[in-house]
Design a protein around this motif. Structure first.
Motif, PDB file in Angstrom:
ATOM      1  N   GLU A  91       0.867  -1.180   0.000  1.00  0.00           N
ATOM      2  CA  GLU A  91       0.000   0.000   0.000  1.00  0.00           C
ATOM      3  C   GLU A  91       0.903   1.229   0.000  1.00  0.00           C
ATOM      4  N   VAL A  92       0.643   2.156  -0.937  1.00  0.00           N
ATOM      5  CA  VAL A  92       1.468   3.354  -1.044  1.00  0.00           C
ATOM      6  C   VAL A  92       0.948   4.394  -0.057  1.00  0.00           C
ATOM      7  N   ALA A  93       1.773   4.739   0.904  1.00  0.00           N
ATOM      8  CA  ALA A  93       1.343   5.687   1.942  1.00  0.00           C
ATOM      9  C   ALA A  93       1.234   7.099   1.411  1.00  0.00           C
ATOM     10  N   ASP A  94       1.918   7.385   0.296  1.00  0.00           N
ATOM     11  CA  ASP A  94       1.955   8.758  -0.226  1.00  0.00           C
ATOM     12  C   ASP A  94       0.962   9.001  -1.348  1.00  0.00           C
ATOM     13  N   GLY A  95      -0.033   8.130  -1.474  1.00  0.00           N
ATOM     14  CA  GLY A  95      -1.008   8.281  -2.547  1.00  0.00           C
ATOM     15  C   GLY A  95      -0.620   7.459  -3.757  1.00  0.00           C
ATOM     16  N   PRO A  96      -1.450   7.433  -4.787  1.00  0.00           N
ATOM     17  CA  PRO A  96      -1.195   6.580  -5.962  1.00  0.00           C
ATOM     18  C   PRO A  96       0.078   6.985  -6.701  1.00  0.00           C
ATOM     19  N   VAL A  97       0.749   5.965  -7.276  1.00  0.00           N
ATOM     20  CA  VAL A  97       1.942   6.197  -8.085  1.00  0.00           C
ATOM     21  C   VAL A  97       1.524   6.198  -9.546  1.00  0.00           C
ATOM     22  N   GLU A  98       1.818   7.287 -10.234  1.00  0.00           N
ATOM     23  CA  GLU A  98       1.492   7.366 -11.652  1.00  0.00           C
ATOM     24  C   GLU A  98       2.606   6.687 -12.445  1.00  0.00           C
ATOM     25  N   TYR A  99       2.276   5.568 -13.075  1.00  0.00           N
ATOM     26  CA  TYR A  99       3.291   4.861 -13.840  1.00  0.00           C
ATOM     27  C   TYR A  99       2.645   4.198 -15.042  1.00  0.00           C
ATOM     28  N   ALA A 100       3.472   3.848 -16.010  1.00  0.00           N
ATOM     29  CA  ALA A 100       3.014   3.121 -17.202  1.00  0.00           C
ATOM     30  C   ALA A 100       3.369   1.655 -17.028  1.00  0.00           C
ATOM     31  N   ALA A 101       2.527   0.777 -17.549  1.00  0.00           N
ATOM     32  CA  ALA A 101       2.814  -0.653 -17.479  1.00  0.00           C
ATOM     33  C   ALA A 101       4.171  -0.927 -18.098  1.00  0.00           C
ATOM     34  N   GLY A 102       4.959  -1.780 -17.434  1.00  0.00           N
ATOM     35  CA  GLY A 102       6.309  -2.096 -17.897  1.00  0.00           C
ATOM     36  C   GLY A 102       7.386  -1.354 -17.135  1.00  0.00           C
ATOM     37  N   GLN A 103       7.027  -0.341 -16.347  1.00  0.00           N
ATOM     38  CA  GLN A 103       8.025   0.400 -15.583  1.00  0.00           C
ATOM     39  C   GLN A 103       8.335  -0.321 -14.267  1.00  0.00           C
ATOM     40  N   TYR A 104       9.360   0.183 -13.564  1.00  0.00           N
ATOM     41  CA  TYR A 104       9.814  -0.468 -12.339  1.00  0.00           C
ATOM     42  C   TYR A 104      10.119   0.562 -11.263  1.00  0.00           C
ATOM     43  N   MET A 105      10.300   0.055 -10.043  1.00  0.00           N
ATOM     44  CA  MET A 105      10.692   0.866  -8.892  1.00  0.00           C
ATOM     45  C   MET A 105      12.038   0.370  -8.362  1.00  0.00           C
ATOM     46  N   GLN A 106      12.806   1.263  -7.777  1.00  0.00           N
ATOM     47  CA  GLN A 106      14.059   0.884  -7.113  1.00  0.00           C
ATOM     48  C   GLN A 106      13.822   0.851  -5.608  1.00  0.00           C
ATOM     49  N   PHE A 107      14.000  -0.331  -5.012  1.00  0.00           N
ATOM     50  CA  PHE A 107      13.833  -0.484  -3.572  1.00  0.00           C
ATOM     51  C   PHE A 107      15.141  -0.155  -2.862  1.00  0.00           C
ATOM     52  N   LEU A 108      15.075   0.605  -1.796  1.00  0.00           N
ATOM     53  CA  LEU A 108      16.252   0.981  -1.012  1.00  0.00           C
ATOM     54  C   LEU A 108      16.403  -0.020   0.129  1.00  0.00           C
ATOM     55  N   ILE A 109      17.312  -0.984  -0.045  1.00  0.00           N
ATOM     56  CA  ILE A 109      17.545  -2.013   0.970  1.00  0.00           C
ATOM     57  C   ILE A 109      18.433  -1.419   2.063  1.00  0.00           C
ATOM     58  N   PRO A 110      17.982  -1.379   3.321  1.00  0.00           N
ATOM     59  CA  PRO A 110      18.763  -0.729   4.380  1.00  0.00           C
ATOM     60  C   PRO A 110      20.128  -1.369   4.570  1.00  0.00           C
ATOM     61  N   ALA A 111      21.093  -0.562   4.997  1.00  0.00           N
ATOM     62  CA  ALA A 111      22.440  -1.063   5.275  1.00  0.00           C
ATOM     63  C   ALA A 111      22.413  -1.974   6.492  1.00  0.00           C
ATOM     64  N   GLY A 112      23.212  -3.050   6.439  1.00  0.00           N
ATOM     65  CA  GLY A 112      23.383  -3.930   7.597  1.00  0.00           C
ATOM     66  C   GLY A 112      22.268  -4.911   7.826  1.00  0.00           C
ATOM     67  N   ALA A 113      21.279  -4.969   6.911  1.00  0.00           N
ATOM     68  CA  ALA A 113      20.166  -5.893   7.123  1.00  0.00           C
ATOM     69  C   ALA A 113      20.636  -7.322   6.966  1.00  0.00           C
ATOM     70  N   GLY A 114      20.272  -8.189   7.918  1.00  0.00           N
ATOM     71  CA  GLY A 114      20.610  -9.615   7.809  1.00  0.00           C
ATOM     72  C   GLY A 114      19.650 -10.297   6.858  1.00  0.00           C
ATOM     73  N   GLN A 115      19.901 -11.561   6.585  1.00  0.00           N
ATOM     74  CA  GLN A 115      19.012 -12.296   5.701  1.00  0.00           C
ATOM     75  C   GLN A 115      18.958 -13.745   6.131  1.00  0.00           C
TER      76      GLN A 115
END
Length: 593
Positions: A348-372
């Motif tokens: 769920e986007v907390a900042d309102g709808p994201v205007e995008y065209a089908a086929g586009q992508y988002m870059q996720f910011l993976i926090p530093a030091g996160a374990g897996q």
């Protein structure tokens, strides 16, 4: 050059191990008393006692007349018994001084000889007849090993032919012996530097130095040598704004821009395969292989270069294309496995709808030091697919990972399909981004930046659509298909999707339903089917199945959209090129993993 680098790296590892062994053994020799290395802690050195005149009178010269070329005769007493040592041209013979017979040392007498040479606190434990032993490198013959039960595990070796003590051995001697073997690289125990292993190590060292010199020259000529301790500055013009940054000289322009919140498109995460992160620099900036592969000749002449392929030491000033992308806070609503290795994430986007065209992508910011670690909710039917993936916990720098939207735009919900990335050869751990996202819990939030990408529908309402995909490439293709179905008059669509088996076909029920409703033709292509192929399935590689179908069609009627793993993508593009498809009618998304 790749083979040379591989061989140089492994040769260096072997030499490093040997250097460590030399260092360890050298420290041992420096710190340990050399007397302790001999194994003589409890050795009572006794000089042989010469026979007195009375005993010599009993010796008969006739005893050694049998020997040819006698050169020397010695007479001693061993535990009170006379012994004669005759040196002759055939060797050395020991005689019993009482009757001239060949000297014989029995087991009881060997015990007496050993005890006479022993000054330790232990008592005799056992006597073992021997003919050879690893602890006496140059000795061969018949003799005895006499063990004493002391704190050093002392062993006394007595020669049967001469009735003499050959040597003492104990635990400290064994440690010292191995240190000598490691230091001399002579595992025979002979203390010989001139052995085949040492010669091989010398040749390897020479090869290592020569190959390192060749690689250094190659690196200097390529202009890619980077120095991690230096710092450099970067000036970035973004529209009418100008920014100046300072960072480590080895960092790429893309890393510095993203670290300082300058939005730059990058579909492949810095791998140099998508060509999206082009920035304008001086026209005389060196051109890399990736620059030449992803940018046109006109762009190269104008000074455009890939930001991920140049360090800020090489590019001091760049012009960065403006973008409408911005950061959004996404809260996870639902996370579920839809194949053994792919997970669907709904945010769920907390900042309102994201205007995008089908086929586009988002870059996720993976926090530093996160374990897996391995996700905890793997379905029982899928556990077998995870047998090679080990749970892991480690630290890393903040990274960005790109994922395409799996649905057409609408509302405040974003859907992504994330493939859990197993550990790659030579990597320290499995994929940082996919592991972090697959372990998010509903309610948790993450920052994503976008939208980015130009993998969108081509203009041309009269042309049919052909989609070729595989793996996580389903996401943007599914969004494009949904967007087309929402149009006033959807065009005919053909969708070839490749997977190993039916269990790995994403959203199969959804597309079978669309096929049954004649809204598109869906063809799953299975490369390793576990079961008999069902309705609509094809067997083999997806690009081969698509090629067989296209050869029966008028390909000028179609636009093509391709997305999937690198090998599948390359094969499909090569196939379309062979069929002489107009490149302007081909769109593809290279996510570079």
């Amino acid at each position: 050059m790749k083979f040379l680098q591989w061989l140089h790296r492994w040769t260096g590892l072997i030499l490093l191990i040997q250097l460590m062994l030399w260092t360890i053994s050298g420290l041992y020799f420096a710190l340990v008393d050399h007397h302790g290395m001999k194994g003589h802690q409890y050795f009572s050195m006794q000089q042989p006692e010469a026979l007195n005149r009375a005993q010599l009178a009993n010796l008969s010269p006739a005893w050694w007349d049998e020997f040819n070329g006698v050169t020397k005769v010695h007479s001693y007493t061993t535990q009170g018994l006379p012994r004669v040592e005759v040196h002759h041209q055939d060797g050395i013979t020991h005689l019993d001084g009482r009757d001239g017979s060949v000297w014989q040392t029995d087991q009881n007498f060997a015990q007496q000889i050993a005890q006479a040479s022993y000054s330790g606190p232990g008592s005799l434990a056992r006597v073992t007849p021997i003919e050879r032993t690893r602890e006496l490198h140059d000795w061969r013959g018949q003799g005895y090993r006499i063990d004493f039960d002391d704190d050093l595990n002392t062993r006394v070796y007595v020669d049967r032919a001469s009735g003499t003590v050959i040597d003492h051995r104990n635990t400290p001697w064994v440690v010292a012996d191995w240190m000598f073997r490691l230091h001399f690289i002579d595992y025979t125990g002979g203390r010989n530097f001139n052995n085949m292993v040492a010669i091989a190590a010398a040749v390897m060292t020479l090869w290592f130095a020569l190959s390192g010199f060749i690689l250094l020259i190659k690196l200097l000529n390529s202009g890619e040598m980077r120095f991690t301790l230096r710092k450099a500055s970067l000036t970035a013009d973004v529209g009418e704004r100008q920014f100046k940054f300072s960072d480590k000289a080895h960092k790429t322009v893309l890393q510095v821009l993203q670290h300082n919140d300058i939005a730059v498109e990058s579909g492949c995460g810095g791998g140099g395969t998508c060509g999206f992160c082009a920035v304008k620099a001086a026209p005389d900036t060196p051109v890399t292989v990736s620059d030449r592969a992803q940018l046109s000749a006109t762009q190269l002449e104008q000074g455009y270069r890939l930001a991920c392929q140049h360090s800020i030491e090489m590019l001091h000033k760049v012009e960065v294309p403006e973008t409408d992308a911005r950061k959004y806070s996404l809260q996870l609503k639902e996370s579920r496995f839809i194949t053994p290795m792919l997970r669907e994430l709904r945010f769920e986007v907390a900042d309102g709808p994201v205007e995008y065209a089908a086929g586009q992508y988002m870059q996720f910011l993976i926090p530093a030091g996160a374990g897996q670690s391995r996700p905890a909710d793997i379905p029982e039917d899928y556990v077998i697919e995870w047998h090679a993936i080990e749970a892991c916990d480690f630290k890393h720098d903040a990274v960005r990972r790109s994922y395409s939207m799996a649905t057409a735009a609408g509302g405040t919900e974003l859907v992504f399909t994330v493939r859990y990335q197993p550990q790659a050869p030579g990597a320290l751990a499995p994929g940082v981004g996919s592991s972090y996202l697959c372990n998010l819990k509903p309610g948790e939030t993450i920052i994503a930046e976008g939208p980015f990408g130009d993998f969108q529908r081509l203009a041309g309402a009269d042309r049919k659509l052909c989609f070729i995909g595989g793996g996580a490439g389903m996401a943007p293709l599914r969004a494009l298909i949904q967007e087309e179905l929402r149009s006033h008059q959807p065009r005919p669509m053909q969708f070839f999707y490749g997977a190993r088996n039916r269990g790995e076909v994403l959203y199969i029920d959804e597309f079978v339903e669309l096929d049954n409703a004649d809204k598109l033709r869906f063809v799953p292509v299975l490369s390793e089917p576990r079961e008999t192929c069902q309705w609509g399935d094809a067997e083999g590689f997806v690009h081969e199945t698509a090629e067989a179908w296209l050869r029966q069609q008028d390909i000028s009627e179609y636009d093509f959209y391709i997305c999937g793993p690198p090998r599948m993508l390359a094969a499909a593009l090569s196939m379309l090129k062979e069929l002489k498809v107009d490149p302007s009618r081909v769109r593809y998304d290279d996510f570079g993993n």
